[in-house]
Write a protein that holds these residues in place. Sequence first.
Motif, PDB file in Angstrom:
ATOM      1  N   ASP A 102      44.767  42.893  49.256  1.00 22.86           N
ATOM      2  CA  ASP A 102      44.029  43.586  48.484  1.00 22.86           C
ATOM      3  C   ASP A 102      44.580  43.175  46.914  1.00 22.86           C
ATOM      4  OD1 ASP A 102      42.759  45.529  46.952  1.00 22.86           O
ATOM      5  OD2 ASP A 102      43.801  47.138  47.899  1.00 22.86           O
ATOM      6  N   ILE A 103      43.652  42.469  46.154  1.00 22.16           N
ATOM      7  CA  ILE A 103      44.060  41.858  44.848  1.00 22.16           C
ATOM      8  C   ILE A 103      43.517  42.768  43.634  1.00 22.16           C
ATOM      9  CG2 ILE A 103      44.229  39.920  43.253  1.00 22.16           C
ATOM     10  CD1 ILE A 103      44.023  38.248  45.915  1.00 22.16           C
ATOM     11  N   SER A 104      44.174  43.309  42.809  1.00 23.11           N
ATOM     12  CA  SER A 104      43.303  43.990  41.839  1.00 23.11           C
ATOM     13  C   SER A 104      43.743  43.203  40.421  1.00 23.11           C
ATOM     14  CB  SER A 104      43.954  45.406  41.479  1.00 23.11           C
ATOM     15  OG  SER A 104      45.418  45.648  41.157  1.00 23.11           O
ATOM     16  N   LEU A 105      42.695  43.209  39.684  1.00 22.62           N
ATOM     17  CA  LEU A 105      42.704  42.462  38.328  1.00 22.62           C
ATOM     18  C   LEU A 105      42.402  43.433  37.038  1.00 22.62           C
ATOM     19  CD1 LEU A 105      41.713  38.990  37.629  1.00 22.62           C
ATOM     20  CD2 LEU A 105      40.698  40.716  36.115  1.00 22.62           C
ATOM     21  N   LYS A 106      43.436  43.679  36.224  1.00 18.56           N
ATOM     22  CA  LYS A 106      42.923  44.379  35.252  1.00 18.56           C
ATOM     23  C   LYS A 106      42.691  43.660  33.905  1.00 18.56           C
ATOM     24  CE  LYS A 106      45.217  48.107  32.508  1.00 18.56           C
ATOM     25  NZ  LYS A 106      46.589  48.707  32.169  1.00 18.56           N
ATOM     26  N   ASN A 107      41.440  43.708  33.338  1.00 21.20           N
ATOM     27  CA  ASN A 107      41.276  43.271  32.091  1.00 21.20           C
ATOM     28  C   ASN A 107      41.520  44.003  30.972  1.00 21.20           C
ATOM     29  OD1 ASN A 107      40.036  41.555  30.216  1.00 21.20           O
ATOM     30  ND2 ASN A 107      37.807  42.086  30.649  1.00 21.20           N
ATOM     31  N   PRO A 108      42.686  43.835  30.038  1.00 18.90           N
ATOM     32  CA  PRO A 108      42.992  44.671  28.946  1.00 18.90           C
ATOM     33  C   PRO A 108      42.270  44.424  27.732  1.00 18.90           C
ATOM     34  CG  PRO A 108      44.565  42.952  29.150  1.00 18.90           C
ATOM     35  CD  PRO A 108      43.498  42.644  30.302  1.00 18.90           C
ATOM     36  N   ASN A 109      41.106  43.453  27.855  1.00 23.07           N
ATOM     37  CA  ASN A 109      40.596  42.933  26.698  1.00 23.07           C
ATOM     38  C   ASN A 109      39.448  43.818  26.248  1.00 23.07           C
ATOM     39  OD1 ASN A 109      42.294  40.504  25.960  1.00 23.07           O
ATOM     40  ND2 ASN A 109      41.492  39.910  27.791  1.00 23.07           N
ATOM     41  N   PHE A 110      39.001  43.689  25.239  1.00 22.61           N
ATOM     42  CA  PHE A 110      37.728  44.401  24.495  1.00 22.61           C
ATOM     43  C   PHE A 110      36.367  43.596  24.824  1.00 22.61           C
ATOM     44  CE2 PHE A 110      40.727  46.656  22.355  1.00 22.61           C
ATOM     45  CZ  PHE A 110      40.590  47.970  22.242  1.00 22.61           C
ATOM     46  N   ALA A 111      36.465  42.487  25.638  1.00 21.74           N
ATOM     47  CA  ALA A 111      35.639  41.836  26.117  1.00 21.74           C
ATOM     48  C   ALA A 111      35.653  41.281  27.450  1.00 21.74           C
ATOM     49  CB  ALA A 111      35.226  40.361  25.341  1.00 21.74           C
ATOM     50  N   SER A 112      34.594  40.976  28.433  1.00 22.55           N
ATOM     51  CA  SER A 112      34.629  40.770  29.824  1.00 22.55           C
ATOM     52  C   SER A 112      35.581  39.497  30.114  1.00 22.55           C
ATOM     53  CB  SER A 112      33.296  41.039  30.203  1.00 22.55           C
ATOM     54  OG  SER A 112      32.175  40.008  29.740  1.00 22.55           O
ATOM     55  N   PHE A 113      35.936  39.444  31.175  1.00 21.93           N
ATOM     56  CA  PHE A 113      36.609  38.262  31.468  1.00 21.93           C
ATOM     57  C   PHE A 113      36.011  37.923  32.738  1.00 21.93           C
ATOM     58  CE2 PHE A 113      40.515  36.744  34.419  1.00 21.93           C
ATOM     59  CZ  PHE A 113      40.664  35.561  33.721  1.00 21.93           C
ATOM     60  N   LYS A 114      35.451  36.524  32.684  1.00 20.99           N
ATOM     61  CA  LYS A 114      34.711  35.993  33.626  1.00 20.99           C
ATOM     62  C   LYS A 114      35.779  34.874  34.472  1.00 20.99           C
ATOM     63  CE  LYS A 114      29.963  35.738  32.518  1.00 20.99           C
ATOM     64  NZ  LYS A 114      29.023  34.551  31.826  1.00 20.99           N
ATOM     65  N   ARG A 142      38.165  46.020  29.805  1.00 27.55           N
ATOM     66  CA  ARG A 142      39.082  47.422  29.934  1.00 27.55           C
ATOM     67  C   ARG A 142      38.757  47.818  31.341  1.00 27.55           C
ATOM     68  NH1 ARG A 142      42.044  47.698  25.546  1.00 27.55           N
ATOM     69  NH2 ARG A 142      42.845  49.830  26.149  1.00 27.55           N
ATOM     70  N   ARG A 143      38.469  46.929  32.139  1.00 23.39           N
ATOM     71  CA  ARG A 143      38.474  47.654  33.521  1.00 23.39           C
ATOM     72  C   ARG A 143      39.194  46.790  34.647  1.00 23.39           C
ATOM     73  NH1 ARG A 143      35.845  50.872  31.485  1.00 23.39           N
ATOM     74  NH2 ARG A 143      34.084  51.931  31.670  1.00 23.39           N
ATOM     75  N   THR A 144      39.150  47.205  35.687  1.00 22.19           N
ATOM     76  CA  THR A 144      39.944  46.988  36.965  1.00 22.19           C
ATOM     77  C   THR A 144      39.028  46.546  38.112  1.00 22.19           C
ATOM     78  OG1 THR A 144      42.033  48.208  36.376  1.00 22.19           O
ATOM     79  CG2 THR A 144      42.033  47.202  38.674  1.00 22.19           C
ATOM     80  N   ILE A 145      39.126  45.522  38.663  1.00 22.59           N
ATOM     81  CA  ILE A 145      38.307  45.275  39.872  1.00 22.59           C
ATOM     82  C   ILE A 145      39.241  44.740  40.912  1.00 22.59           C
ATOM     83  CG2 ILE A 145      36.139  44.430  38.435  1.00 22.59           C
ATOM     84  CD1 ILE A 145      37.198  41.205  39.342  1.00 22.59           C
ATOM     85  N   HIS A 146      38.723  45.103  42.029  1.00 25.86           N
ATOM     86  CA  HIS A 146      39.512  45.007  43.407  1.00 25.86           C
ATOM     87  C   HIS A 146      38.936  43.809  44.299  1.00 25.86           C
ATOM     88  CE1 HIS A 146      42.502  48.135  43.430  1.00 25.86           C
ATOM     89  NE2 HIS A 146      41.759  48.606  42.469  1.00 25.86           N
ATOM     90  N   MET A 147      39.620  43.103  44.666  1.00 29.74           N
ATOM     91  CA  MET A 147      39.021  42.021  45.756  1.00 29.74           C
ATOM     92  C   MET A 147      39.901  41.884  46.992  1.00 29.74           C
ATOM     93  SD  MET A 147      38.922  38.762  43.023  1.00 29.74           S
ATOM     94  CE  MET A 147      40.225  39.068  42.359  1.00 29.74           C
TER      95      MET A 147
END
Length: 221
Positions: A102-114, A142-147
């Motif tokens: 269960d991998i989580s990725l937190k993007n701390p930036n003010f723009a999306s990370f593709k 600034r969101r966290t996604i789970h995979m």
Amino acid sequence: MAETTEQAKPLAASAFQSLSDEEEALSTQLKLHQRKCIKCCGCFIAFLLILAVTVLVLFFTVFHIKDPVVRMNTLTLDLEPLLLPNGSFSFRTDANVTLLADISLKNPNFASFKFNNGTTTVLYGGTVVGEARTPSEKAKARRTIHMNVTVNMIPEKILEVASWVKDAISGSLTVSTSTVIDGKVKILNIIKKHLAVEVNCTIKYHFLSQEIQENCRPHFL
Ligand SMILES: *[C@@H]1O[C@H](CO)[C@@H](O)[C@H](O)[C@H]1NC(C)=O
Ligand SMILES: *[C@@H]1O[C@H](CO)[C@@H](O)[C@H](O)[C@H]1NC(C)=O
Ligand SMILES: *[C@@H]1O[C@H](CO)[C@@H](O)[C@H](O)[C@H]1NC(C)=O
Ligand SMILES: *[C@@H]1O[C@H](CO)[C@@H](O)[C@H](O)[C@H]1NC(C)=O
Ligand SMILES: *[C@@H]1O[C@H](CO)[C@@H](O)[C@H](O)[C@H]1NC(C)=O
């Protein structure tokens, strides 16, 4: 006489005054002009300062691109199906052994990370015993996604590793995983930055308790 002196006085005074008035008017005009200039310059300097501060703040916040934070939240490994129930040290190669991450990725930036398709590789004794793809996705600002990643391990490959029997007898074995995620952060199509992160884990599996001990470390590429 009294009248003339009285009249002359104000005349003289007015004459003197009118001259000084002109001078004063000129000087006040000059002063006004100067004041206007000072006000103008002040405004301009203040504007420049505000602009500089704004640019600095933007530079350290919005335009400052940071690495994503990738975490392996839960790792599940079950090697039990490899063992035959009659207690002997014979193993089956038709077993389904999987590693769930269960991998989580937190993007701390003010723009999306593709990010693109990545891979999670499982190694045992230096041999690749399983591999899975991580999907390509977009992590919003600034969101966290789970995979959830499921790695189907190849029993034959595990059983081929020389240390396997020794590890099975000792009651535990250690596998390592390597997950690479790479992608891009784009701000208004002006600022683009390529970011890549690799998370390596070592997982120690205990046959008796079926528990695991894990140790994960991210590296930025
Ligand atoms: C255990 O089971 C396997 C397959 O069923 C068999 O090949 C093996 O001989 C058995 N071992 C013992 C000690 O009975
Ligand atoms: C492994 O999984 C496949 C497909 O999911 C299934 O057909 C097969 O029976 C499973 N094997 C064992 C030993 O559980
Ligand atoms: C990502 O994976 C899919 C499915 O395996 C494949 O069709 C696609 O070409 C891959 N894309 C990249 C950039 O590797
Ligand atoms: C991942 O798996 C866990 C447990 O099976 C589940 O609760 C969660 O919703 C899954 N997350 C995603 C993004 O599929
Ligand atoms: C992580 O694991 C991979 C695969 O074993 C290896 O190639 C890589 O060098 C490791 N990275 C670090 C920083 O140890």
